[in-house]
Design an enzyme around this catalytic site. Sequence first.
Site, mmCIF file in Angstrom:
data_model
loop_
_atom_site.group_PDB
_atom_site.id
_atom_site.type_symbol
_atom_site.label_atom_id
_atom_site.label_comp_id
_atom_site.label_asym_id
_atom_site.label_seq_id
_atom_site.Cartn_x
_atom_site.Cartn_y
_atom_site.Cartn_z
ATOM 1 N N LYS A 1 -2.790 -2.231 7.871
ATOM 2 C CA LYS A 1 -2.001 -1.031 8.150
ATOM 3 C C LYS A 1 -0.848 -1.357 9.084
ATOM 4 O O LYS A 1 -1.030 -1.991 10.116
ATOM 5 C CB LYS A 1 -2.888 0.035 8.801
ATOM 6 C CG LYS A 1 -3.996 0.529 7.892
ATOM 7 C CD LYS A 1 -3.565 1.712 7.062
ATOM 8 C CE LYS A 1 -3.736 3.005 7.853
ATOM 9 N NZ LYS A 1 -3.495 4.200 7.049
ATOM 10 N N LYS B 1 0.874 -1.177 0.000
ATOM 11 C CA LYS B 1 0.000 0.000 0.000
ATOM 12 C C LYS B 1 0.910 1.225 0.000
ATOM 13 O O LYS B 1 1.495 1.585 1.018
ATOM 14 C CB LYS B 1 -0.917 -0.014 1.226
ATOM 15 C CG LYS B 1 -1.978 1.068 1.190
ATOM 16 C CD LYS B 1 -3.020 0.812 2.274
ATOM 17 C CE LYS B 1 -4.122 1.850 2.253
ATOM 18 N NZ LYS B 1 -3.664 3.203 2.575
ATOM 19 N N CYS C 1 31.947 30.804 13.940
ATOM 20 C CA CYS C 1 32.932 31.858 13.622
ATOM 21 C C CYS C 1 32.360 33.260 13.769
ATOM 22 O O CYS C 1 33.062 34.239 13.528
ATOM 23 C CB CYS C 1 33.477 31.659 12.217
ATOM 24 S SG CYS C 1 32.260 32.034 10.947
ATOM 25 N N CYS D 1 35.702 29.271 8.284
ATOM 26 C CA CYS D 1 34.933 28.944 9.484
ATOM 27 C C CYS D 1 35.364 27.578 10.020
ATOM 28 O O CYS D 1 35.357 26.583 9.291
ATOM 29 C CB CYS D 1 33.440 28.919 9.146
ATOM 30 S SG CYS D 1 32.414 28.251 10.466
ATOM 31 N N CYS E 1 26.951 33.086 12.759
ATOM 32 C CA CYS E 1 27.419 31.698 12.804
ATOM 33 C C CYS E 1 27.873 31.352 14.219
ATOM 34 O O CYS E 1 28.688 32.075 14.794
ATOM 35 C CB CYS E 1 28.576 31.517 11.819
ATOM 36 S SG CYS E 1 29.352 29.895 11.968
HETATM 37 S S1 IVH Z 1 -6.752 -0.823 -4.145
HETATM 38 C C1 IVH Z 1 -11.231 -0.613 -4.795
HETATM 39 N N1 IVH Z 1 -4.143 -1.101 -4.100
HETATM 40 O O1 IVH Z 1 -4.928 3.134 -0.603
HETATM 41 C C2 IVH Z 1 -9.737 -0.627 -4.799
HETATM 42 N N2 IVH Z 1 -5.063 0.865 -3.147
HETATM 43 O O2 IVH Z 1 -7.225 3.240 1.465
HETATM 44 C C3 IVH Z 1 -9.166 0.158 -3.704
HETATM 45 N N3 IVH Z 1 -3.389 2.433 -2.274
HETATM 46 O O3 IVH Z 1 -7.210 5.249 -2.176
HETATM 47 C C4 IVH Z 1 -7.767 0.537 -3.855
HETATM 48 N N4 IVH Z 1 -1.621 1.249 -2.820
HETATM 49 O O4 IVH Z 1 -4.797 5.473 -2.847
HETATM 50 C C5 IVH Z 1 -5.178 -0.320 -3.763
HETATM 51 N N5 IVH Z 1 -1.861 -1.481 -4.174
HETATM 52 C C6 IVH Z 1 -2.887 -0.711 -3.846
HETATM 53 C C7 IVH Z 1 -2.710 0.544 -3.210
HETATM 54 C C8 IVH Z 1 -3.837 1.302 -2.867
HETATM 55 C C9 IVH Z 1 -2.044 2.368 -2.265
HETATM 56 C C10 IVH Z 1 -4.183 3.553 -1.713
HETATM 57 C C11 IVH Z 1 -5.162 4.142 -2.682
HETATM 58 C C12 IVH Z 1 -6.481 4.065 -1.999
HETATM 59 C C13 IVH Z 1 -6.119 3.866 -0.574
HETATM 60 C C14 IVH Z 1 -7.209 3.047 0.089
#
Ligand code: IVH
Length: 687
Positions: free
Chosen positions: A316, A107, A412, A430, A409
């Site tokens: 996450k 992500k 210096c 310096c 500075c």
């Molecule tokens: S899939 C319906 N794949 O994460 C499909 N999102 O919280 C939904 N994001 O707005 C998104 N990498 O900006 C997907 N490999 C990835 C991603 C990704 C980053 C972000 C994207 C989305 C947010 C979702």
Amino acid sequence: MLGRPSISDSEFDGMLERLRQLEDEHPELQSDDSPTQRVGSDLSHDFPEVEHRVPVLSLDKAYSYDELIGWVNRTAGGSDAGASTGPDAGGRPTAATRAPILVAEEKIDGVSIVLYYRDGALERAVTRGNGRVGNDVTANVRTIASVPLRLRDSTTVAVRGEIYLPISEFRALNERGATAYANPRNLAAGSLRRAKSAETAAVPLTMFAYEAYFDSERHASHRDILHRMIQLGFRLNPTVGFFSADPAQLDGERERFPGAVIGDLAKLREFITRETEERSVRDYEIDGLVLKLDSLERREMLGYTGHHPRWAIAYKFESPEGVTTVRAIDVQVGRTGRVTPVARVEPVFIGGTTVSNVTLHNQAYVDALELGIGDIVAVSRRGDVIPAVERVVEKNPESGGAFHMPERCPSCDSVLEQHGAHHFCVNYECPARMRGQLYFFVGRSQMDIDSLGTETLSLLIDEGMVRDVADIYDIDFDRLREYEGFGDRKIAALRQSIEESRSRPYRTVLASLGIPEIGPKVVELLADAGYHSIDDLFAVADAGDPEPLLAIDGIGERTAEVIITELSRPSLRDLVARLRAHRLNFSEDGDASRGDDGVPQLFAGQVWCVTGSFEHFKPRSRAAEQIKRRGGRVAGDVSGRTTHLLAGENAGSKLARAGELGVEIVDEASFLQMLGGGKAESGHGPD
Ligand code: IVH
């Protein structure tokens, strides 16, 4: 302040999640302006608003491994999970009867974008906005090299992707004082919203594509869609995983996705662990992983809520953050004279290390945070290992407002000058600057005088034995004997490594002088353009005409001007004369920068370590040979001296170690480019 959150992302996500649950239980209480209905909206009035042709949904989130596995078991646990339709009429197994496949992606923490192509041509690039309506930023997105303007087939498709700024590029921009943004994502978002596209173009943004919605093409799986996007010319993240209780059905995928991890659900766990460790060595920030069902038929069956698809989930990562107090703000004077404010904080344990110093970059950065002494701050280490102040949690009422750079500075006492976002001490004599120059000169990426470590060097400086870099070649070793810890062995080692450094090639010597704008890259450009000695460069400086330098591809006006000013300085000429008297190389006579077989010594002064397995180098000692042919050294293990780690498949512990030490990590594809004299391409993980 606007645009600056007052609670952390995970606190916010947690509260939002709770609200969403409450609204699920009591839908009658949900209002139209509930945050659940409009979160993540990044709409701005500066760009035209356009309606999305596909709903741009967000993702459901899992905050713990158990939560994630719960979802996996419900959605793709075994062959009976998710769907219950039987084999098709002919008795063949369908996607719905085979064990489900999950695709794991990183992500990316960047800016979400939707690209609309009609008959193969990019028609529009639209931000996510509120998911229904977004901002049209087409002109700016067109400047991004990895966004194809024309596809290889004239198909009609909407592609979702993440635009981001590589961490290395973010650092380089911050170094130059070009920005005062706290992190790469904010800078990427800011750049996409410039009124002038030329300003967007000046920032090296890039994109990974991850979803596509075709108008008339039919595809059975996410894998097929990913592969189709590659064919059409999109840049995809090579780090991807395909997992299933029956992984045999994925055997054929290694060809289409050479970088993919393929395996059963136990392997998914390994993948997650590895990603958690390796996120800090990627050149882009990831804030988690995304798990998606592969079968589009199954996706269809599971469907959507108003907010997210039921067939995907975001896992996450904990974003390591700590809360601490700013005890003092000092300013440091670097070798270029740049004066950097540094927050000295109450030591705080974040993501595996104790943080007590946090760089504040420059005055603009301090102002944006409104940071003062005594404030309680949140410090993060994000995907990046360098700690940063994210925000002020509680102001110290007695701090008297934001910190201000001193006028003089601290070393210096000369009056500081402001250039761009940074303050500079412009006194070449310096002491703080000269100290910085010395540390730089002996560093492992420069002259590599390893026995002259920080401690020894600072003793030599403090005792007045070394003032500038030429003094290193004039050290009175007999006098050193008088100091504690300087026995025969140590002095012999010191003498030898200084002696060895005299034979460093011209290019290394020139870049080690730390002359503004004359770093390794510019040195290469100059030498390759025929400036084979420093005298050639002095001649250009004497003529005072930047034209010949501007004719070199890669050298811009600013660089040319600075080169001429710097190389005209009498004190620099004196220094070079003294170093010459000590027999250092200031020309490429007989082309000393080329190896015996005429290969350019591109890796001179570098120490490499090689790990993992490679497609093009079997056995991997072949890769080591290539490094040595180009003047690099190869060590068996990653240590403080290592400058590069060449990491192949299954790189393991050396990779983690290199990440901790901030060693540059090079994957096979980038290595192949570097062998040819190209620069490592950023954005590719070490897969
Ligand atoms: S899939 C319906 N794949 O994460 C499909 N999102 O919280 C939904 N994001 O707005 C998104 N990498 O900006 C997907 N490999 C990835 C991603 C990704 C980053 C972000 C994207 C989305 C947010 C979702």
